[in-house]
Enzyme design. Structure first.
Site, PDB file in Angstrom:
ATOM      1  N   SER A 145      -4.001  90.217   8.015  1.00  0.00           N
ATOM      2  CA  SER A 145      -4.323  88.915   7.413  1.00  0.00           C
ATOM      3  C   SER A 145      -5.594  89.088   6.602  1.00  0.00           C
ATOM      4  O   SER A 145      -6.440  89.937   6.930  1.00  0.00           O
ATOM      5  CB  SER A 145      -4.558  87.873   8.508  1.00  0.00           C
ATOM      6  OG  SER A 145      -5.153  86.709   7.959  1.00  0.00           O
ATOM      7  N   TYR A 158      -8.804  85.604  16.240  1.00  0.00           N
ATOM      8  CA  TYR A 158      -7.728  85.927  15.295  1.00  0.00           C
ATOM      9  C   TYR A 158      -8.220  86.932  14.251  1.00  0.00           C
ATOM     10  O   TYR A 158      -7.582  87.977  14.023  1.00  0.00           O
ATOM     11  CB  TYR A 158      -7.240  84.643  14.614  1.00  0.00           C
ATOM     12  CG  TYR A 158      -6.146  84.854  13.605  1.00  0.00           C
ATOM     13  CD1 TYR A 158      -4.834  85.026  14.002  1.00  0.00           C
ATOM     14  CD2 TYR A 158      -6.428  84.870  12.240  1.00  0.00           C
ATOM     15  CE1 TYR A 158      -3.818  85.221  13.068  1.00  0.00           C
ATOM     16  CE2 TYR A 158      -5.427  85.062  11.299  1.00  0.00           C
ATOM     17  CZ  TYR A 158      -4.122  85.241  11.716  1.00  0.00           C
ATOM     18  OH  TYR A 158      -3.132  85.430  10.791  1.00  0.00           O
TER      19      TYR A 158
HETATM   20  N1  LIG Z   1       1.337  82.050   7.360  1.00  0.00           N
HETATM   21  C1  LIG Z   1       0.210  82.501   6.899  1.00  0.00           C
HETATM   22  O1  LIG Z   1      -0.460  81.868   6.092  1.00  0.00           O
HETATM   23  C2  LIG Z   1      -0.305  83.856   7.332  1.00  0.00           C
HETATM   24  C3  LIG Z   1      -1.401  84.391   6.644  1.00  0.00           C
HETATM   25  C4  LIG Z   1      -1.862  85.648   7.005  1.00  0.00           C
HETATM   26  C5  LIG Z   1      -1.246  86.335   8.039  1.00  0.00           C
HETATM   27  N2  LIG Z   1      -0.199  85.782   8.700  1.00  0.00           N
HETATM   28  C6  LIG Z   1       0.393  86.567   9.761  1.00  0.00           C
HETATM   29  O2  LIG Z   1       1.784  86.666   9.523  1.00  0.00           O
HETATM   30  C7  LIG Z   1       2.481  86.856  10.760  1.00  0.00           C
HETATM   31  C8  LIG Z   1       3.621  85.878  10.854  1.00  0.00           C
HETATM   32  O3  LIG Z   1       3.075  84.573  10.856  1.00  0.00           O
HETATM   33  P1  LIG Z   1       3.870  83.286  10.381  1.00  0.00           P
HETATM   34  O4  LIG Z   1       2.999  82.567   9.450  1.00  0.00           O
HETATM   35  O5  LIG Z   1       5.245  83.638   9.990  1.00  0.00           O
HETATM   36  O6  LIG Z   1       3.822  82.451  11.767  1.00  0.00           O
HETATM   37  P2  LIG Z   1       4.975  81.857  12.678  1.00  0.00           P
HETATM   38  O7  LIG Z   1       4.293  81.083  13.756  1.00  0.00           O
HETATM   39  O8  LIG Z   1       5.988  81.177  11.824  1.00  0.00           O
HETATM   40  O9  LIG Z   1       5.632  83.165  13.291  1.00  0.00           O
HETATM   41  C9  LIG Z   1       5.083  83.845  14.364  1.00  0.00           C
HETATM   42  C10 LIG Z   1       6.213  84.201  15.311  1.00  0.00           C
HETATM   43  O10 LIG Z   1       5.672  84.971  16.383  1.00  0.00           O
HETATM   44  C11 LIG Z   1       6.287  84.549  17.577  1.00  0.00           C
HETATM   45  N3  LIG Z   1       5.429  84.828  18.719  1.00  0.00           N
HETATM   46  C12 LIG Z   1       4.292  84.187  19.079  1.00  0.00           C
HETATM   47  N4  LIG Z   1       3.813  84.702  20.208  1.00  0.00           N
HETATM   48  C13 LIG Z   1       4.658  85.703  20.574  1.00  0.00           C
HETATM   49  C14 LIG Z   1       4.695  86.599  21.662  1.00  0.00           C
HETATM   50  N5  LIG Z   1       3.781  86.557  22.627  1.00  0.00           N
HETATM   51  N6  LIG Z   1       5.711  87.497  21.720  1.00  0.00           N
HETATM   52  C15 LIG Z   1       6.668  87.519  20.763  1.00  0.00           C
HETATM   53  N7  LIG Z   1       6.694  86.679  19.713  1.00  0.00           N
HETATM   54  C16 LIG Z   1       5.690  85.786  19.625  1.00  0.00           C
HETATM   55  C17 LIG Z   1       6.499  83.054  17.407  1.00  0.00           C
HETATM   56  O11 LIG Z   1       7.498  82.549  18.292  1.00  0.00           O
HETATM   57  C18 LIG Z   1       6.887  82.963  15.934  1.00  0.00           C
HETATM   58  O12 LIG Z   1       8.284  83.023  15.752  1.00  0.00           O
HETATM   59  C19 LIG Z   1       1.433  86.720  11.859  1.00  0.00           C
HETATM   60  O13 LIG Z   1       1.017  88.001  12.258  1.00  0.00           O
HETATM   61  C20 LIG Z   1       0.320  85.978  11.164  1.00  0.00           C
HETATM   62  O14 LIG Z   1      -0.931  86.237  11.754  1.00  0.00           O
HETATM   63  C21 LIG Z   1       0.284  84.557   8.379  1.00  0.00           C
END
Ligand SMILES: NC(=O)c1ccc[n+]([C@@H]2O[C@H](COP(=O)([O-])OP(=O)(O)OC[C@H]3O[C@@H](n4cnc5c(N)ncnc54)[C@H](O)[C@@H]3O)[C@@H](O)[C@H]2O)c1
Length: 207
Positions: A145, A158
């Site tokens: 991230s 985080y």
């Molecule tokens: N959306 C953003 O703006 C953004 C920005 C930078 C980084 N990210 C990173 O991208 C990745 C995906 O995020 P997203 O935005 O799609 O979020 P999201 O919440 O839609 O997806 C995260 C998924 O991880 C699963 N999860 C959570 N805890 C878990 C566990 N203990 N074991 C297994 N699965 C688990 C959740 O059920 C969910 O389906 C993450 O690593 C997040 O940190 C997201």
């Protein structure tokens, strides 16, 4: 061109926003995808939508035994593992409230964030790499991230976990790249997923 024909991929957090979109893309390139997530119901929906042999798998990144089972069951079912997208992260509203500053965060919250976001990724690599070596190599992609690259006024756990993901990526690339296991990180900015829409509306509007 379908560049991933015959490849087997695990996408952790595959039921979520970025994970499900990436799984769709991997499938469109020819890969067979395992949608691994804590949320089995949603993972099943995503796998059914994707089709082309995509399957759902329930695991919890906090429990390394279930990460081991995820890799073992993928190899048992498909015979090999070529791609691991380590992407799951704990994004619940409760954690977002509790993951604050150095003074205010509890050690319990810190440990939980690290266990899911960082140790969970290490566990994925630990169990996937030997399987990739058996088939001559593979690719690991870790979702980091922008928060892992800069400081912020909140979410110290985080951001630190994501900085750790970037370091983990460099170490794995250095330790296994020569044997054909590439390891890269992606550091997204704000991606408008359902989870991020549930965040601070003023911030989203501003961005
Ligand atoms: N959306 C953003 O703006 C953004 C920005 C930078 C980084 N990210 C990173 O991208 C990745 C995906 O995020 P997203 O935005 O799609 O979020 P999201 O919440 O839609 O997806 C995260 C998924 O991880 C699963 N999860 C959570 N805890 C878990 C566990 N203990 N074991 C297994 N699965 C688990 C959740 O059920 C969910 O389906 C993450 O690593 C997040 O940190 C997201």
């Amino acid at each position: 061109m379908r560049r991933l024909e015959g490849k087997i991929a695990i996408v952790t957090g595959g039921a979520g926003g970025i994970g499900s979109a990436t799984a769709r893309r991997l499938t469109s390139e020819g890969a067979t995808t395992v949608i691994a997530d804590l949320d089995l119901e949603r993972a099943r929906v995503v796998a059914a939508e994707i089709g082309h042999g995509a399957t759902a798998f329930h695991y919890d990144a906090e429990s390394v035994d279930t990460v081991e089972a995820l890799v073992a069951s993928t190899v048992a079912r498909f015979g090999r593992l070529d791609i691991l997208l380590n992407n799951a992260a704990i994004t619940t509203p409760q954690i977002q409230r509790e993951d604050t500053t150095a003074v205010d965060i509890t050690f319990e919250t810190w440990d939980r964030v690290m266990a899911v976001n960082l140790r969970g990724y290490l566990a994925g690599c630990k169990y996937a790499i030997p399987e990739m070596l058996k088939v001559g190599g593979g690719a690991i992609i870790n979702t980091a991230s922008g928060s892992g690259l800069v400081g912020d006024l909140s979410r110290i756990g985080y951001g630190t976990s994501k900085a750790g993901v970037i370091a983990l990526t460099r170490f794995i690339a250095t330790q296994y790249g020569r044997q054909g296991v590439r390891c890269n990180a992606v550091a997204p900015g704000l991606i408008l997923t359902e989870a991020s829409k549930a965040g601070v509306p003023e911030l989203i509007e501003m961005i």
